[in-house]
Design an enzyme around this catalytic site. Structure first.
Site, mmCIF file in Angstrom:
data_model
loop_
_atom_site.group_PDB
_atom_site.id
_atom_site.type_symbol
_atom_site.label_atom_id
_atom_site.label_comp_id
_atom_site.label_asym_id
_atom_site.label_seq_id
_atom_site.Cartn_x
_atom_site.Cartn_y
_atom_site.Cartn_z
ATOM 1 C CG HIS A 63 -0.136 0.053 2.594
ATOM 2 N ND1 HIS A 63 0.350 -0.976 2.893
ATOM 3 C CD2 HIS A 63 -0.250 1.159 3.440
ATOM 4 C CE1 HIS A 63 1.040 -0.627 4.169
ATOM 5 N NE2 HIS A 63 0.600 0.529 4.578
ATOM 6 C CG HIS A 65 -0.332 4.341 4.985
ATOM 7 N ND1 HIS A 65 -0.869 3.646 6.009
ATOM 8 C CD2 HIS A 65 -0.927 5.309 4.610
ATOM 9 C CE1 HIS A 65 -2.115 3.916 6.002
ATOM 10 N NE2 HIS A 65 -2.191 5.081 5.124
ATOM 11 C CG ASP A 67 5.024 2.756 7.281
ATOM 12 O OD1 ASP A 67 4.197 3.422 6.767
ATOM 13 O OD2 ASP A 67 5.010 1.877 8.297
ATOM 14 C CG HIS A 68 4.333 -0.089 4.164
ATOM 15 N ND1 HIS A 68 4.598 -1.398 4.706
ATOM 16 C CD2 HIS A 68 3.930 0.637 5.391
ATOM 17 C CE1 HIS A 68 4.100 -1.606 5.884
ATOM 18 N NE2 HIS A 68 3.714 -0.448 6.301
ATOM 19 C CG HIS A 141 -3.915 -0.467 6.428
ATOM 20 N ND1 HIS A 141 -4.047 -0.348 7.884
ATOM 21 C CD2 HIS A 141 -3.160 0.413 6.001
ATOM 22 C CE1 HIS A 141 -3.179 0.389 8.289
ATOM 23 N NE2 HIS A 141 -2.439 0.974 7.116
ATOM 24 C CG ASP A 208 0.847 -1.160 7.694
ATOM 25 O OD1 ASP A 208 1.543 -2.007 7.732
ATOM 26 O OD2 ASP A 208 0.819 -0.072 7.656
ATOM 27 C CG HIS A 266 4.721 -2.662 10.215
ATOM 28 N ND1 HIS A 266 3.880 -2.018 11.224
ATOM 29 C CD2 HIS A 266 4.744 -1.716 9.100
ATOM 30 C CE1 HIS A 266 3.251 -0.980 10.469
ATOM 31 N NE2 HIS A 266 3.983 -0.840 9.548
#
Length: 304
Positions: A63, A65, A67-68, A141, A208, A266
């Site tokens: 996805h 976000h 941090d990914h 998520h 997530d 994570h």
């Protein structure tokens, strides 16, 4: 070095710490490399881990976000600078196509890498390569997210004693291994008579999400499950609010799905003792548990 291993590049969640970089996971699989969720700093982590840009054949985002995915620009620029050989296949939720475009072209660079984009629109097979089949499954998520599952097809394992009793010798053994029937005297020996089914290995990657059917579908009979465990059970309400998992929930998935090796990652920066994640997971899962640390190399378990 195992030819099937997970190279952990980062294990933090939203906020990196002094010891945990943002996400990043390279799965080495028989000469292929699948890079999952490269967060900010992944290019540097690759250098620390001895991972080359040429090791990456598939780039897989769950996805969008930060941090990914905020490591995508650096990784793509590194691929271009290193003149990566052949095509690199990028998989990501189709709803984030605009984000991927901006990440890919975040700054001026020599756009020399052959990056094939494969936006994901729903559950199902998204790639087929020498490693087998790569599937995507929708998760639950706050924004659209998918998990990944790699499935190696079943093969066959030769049984030496049965081969000998059947009189199959010399070059005929190679033919049988290739799936050909051979003549031995007055009879035909079929490959199935002198071999047994060799189960294909399974790898699952879950980031997530809160608990949903997709998590269990991804994890079913996985030899290795890499799964987020952002929170401990004491903060289960927070996990539900932000649609994340606790270590205990991740372990429950592993226990109910027949997982062999559970890799927890994570982690929220609010926790300082990683042993708590192991201890909580061990309450419900009695298989192998790894609390991932940056730069770990975790071998995929040997065949069942």
């Amino acid at each position: 070095m195992s030819n099937r291993e997970l190279v952990v590049l980062g294990t933090a969640s939203q906020t990196p710490t002094r010891t945990r970089n943002h996400n990043g996971y390279l799965l080495r699989w028989d000469g292929r490399g699948l890079l999952f969720d490269p967060g900010e700093g992944t290019q540097r982590q690759m250098t620390f881990a001895g991972v080359s840009a040429n090791d990456v054949d598939h780039l897989c985002l769950t996805h969008f976000h930060g941090d990914h995915c905020l490591g995508v620009p650096g990784v793509v620029h590194r691929m271009a600078a290193d003149r990566v050989r052949g095509a690199v296949h990028a998989h990501y939720p189709a709803s984030g196509a605009e984000y991927f475009h901006h990440l890919r072209h975040a700054s001026a660079h020599d756009n020399a890498v052959h990056l094939d984009e494969h936006p994901i629109t729903g559950d199902g097979e998204i790639a087929r390569d020498q490693f087998g089949i790569l599937r995507a499954v929708r998760l639950d998520h706050r924004i659209e997210a998918f998990g990944y599952r790699l499935e190696e097809p079943e093969g066959r394992r030769m049984l030496p004693e049965v081969l000998a009793r059947s009189g199959v010798r010399g070059s005929d053994i190679g033919r049988v291994q290739r799936g050909e029937a051979v003549r031995v005297g007055e009879r035909t020996v079929d490959p199935q008579e002198v071999s047994e089914v060799r189960p294909g290995q399974r790898f699952a990657f879950v980031m997530d999400t809160r608990l949903c059917d997709g998590v269990f579908a991804l994890a079913e009979n996985a030899d290795m499950l890499v799964i987020e465990s952002t929170f401990l059970d004491q903060d289960a309400e927070l996990a539900e609010r932000y649609r994340h998992l606790t270590a205990k929930q991740a372990a429950r998935v592993a226990a109910e799905s027949g997982v062999r090796c559970l890799v927890l990652t994570h982690f929220s920066q609010r926790y300082t003792d990683p042993r708590r994640f192991h201890d909580e997971a061990a309450e419900v899962f009695d298989g192998t548990i790894v609390v991932a640390s940056d730069l770990d190399r975790i071998p995929v378990p040997r065949r069942r």
